[in-house]
Design an enzyme around this catalytic site. Structure first.
Site, PDB file in Angstrom:
ATOM      1  N   LEU A  87      32.543  35.358  33.271  1.00  0.00           N
ATOM      2  CA  LEU A  87      33.977  35.654  33.193  1.00  0.00           C
ATOM      3  C   LEU A  87      34.180  37.132  33.522  1.00  0.00           C
ATOM      4  CD1 LEU A  87      35.433  33.711  30.141  1.00  0.00           C
ATOM      5  CD2 LEU A  87      35.764  33.287  32.570  1.00  0.00           C
ATOM      6  N   HIS A  88      33.896  37.494  34.747  1.00  0.00           N
ATOM      7  CA  HIS A  88      34.055  38.858  35.222  1.00  0.00           C
ATOM      8  C   HIS A  88      34.909  38.845  36.479  1.00  0.00           C
ATOM      9  CE1 HIS A  88      31.150  40.454  32.403  1.00  0.00           C
ATOM     10  NE2 HIS A  88      30.422  39.382  32.645  1.00  0.00           N
ATOM     11  N   ALA A  89      35.598  39.928  36.710  1.00  0.00           N
ATOM     12  CA  ALA A  89      36.406  40.128  37.916  1.00  0.00           C
ATOM     13  C   ALA A  89      37.413  39.003  38.131  1.00  0.00           C
ATOM     14  CB  ALA A  89      35.503  40.343  39.123  1.00  0.00           C
TER      15      ALA A  89
ATOM     16  N   PRO B 221      37.291  35.558  38.134  1.00  0.00           N
ATOM     17  CA  PRO B 221      37.423  34.493  37.127  1.00  0.00           C
ATOM     18  C   PRO B 221      38.091  34.972  35.839  1.00  0.00           C
ATOM     19  CG  PRO B 221      35.236  34.429  38.096  1.00  0.00           C
ATOM     20  CD  PRO B 221      35.900  35.692  38.586  1.00  0.00           C
TER      21      PRO B 221
END
Length: 85
Positions: free
Chosen positions: A14-16, A18
């Site tokens: 769950l980075h950037a 997403p």
């Protein structure tokens, strides 16, 4: 309240992008929306800084909770984003 445990399948966790999609979907909830990594403390799923601060990576399990009239619909979308490959 609706709750679901989801294994994160996105290669970047769950980075950037997403994370931004996750927060955008959570913001549509009429009530509170939270996410927790493993057995950790829940944070607001409506805050990009809080979500990225969890450092959720590929393969991690998260718990998503949503309150409100639209909880089921929002929860389904959040689980879809987090579980997307």
């Amino acid at each position: 309240m609706a709750e679901r445990r989801v294994k994160v399948e996105s290669e970047v966790g769950l980075h950037a992008r997403p994370a931004a999609m996750f927060v955008e979907a959570a913001s549509k909830a009429s009530g509170e929306a939270t996410v927790a990594k493993g057995d950790g403390a829940p944070v607001s799923a409506k805050s990009i800084l809080a979500v990225m601060g969890l450092d959720v990576r590929h393969g991690d399990e998260i718990t998503i909770r949503v309150d409100g009239e639209d909880a089921g619909t929002v929860l389904d979308r959040l689980a879809e984003i987090a579980g997307a490959a």
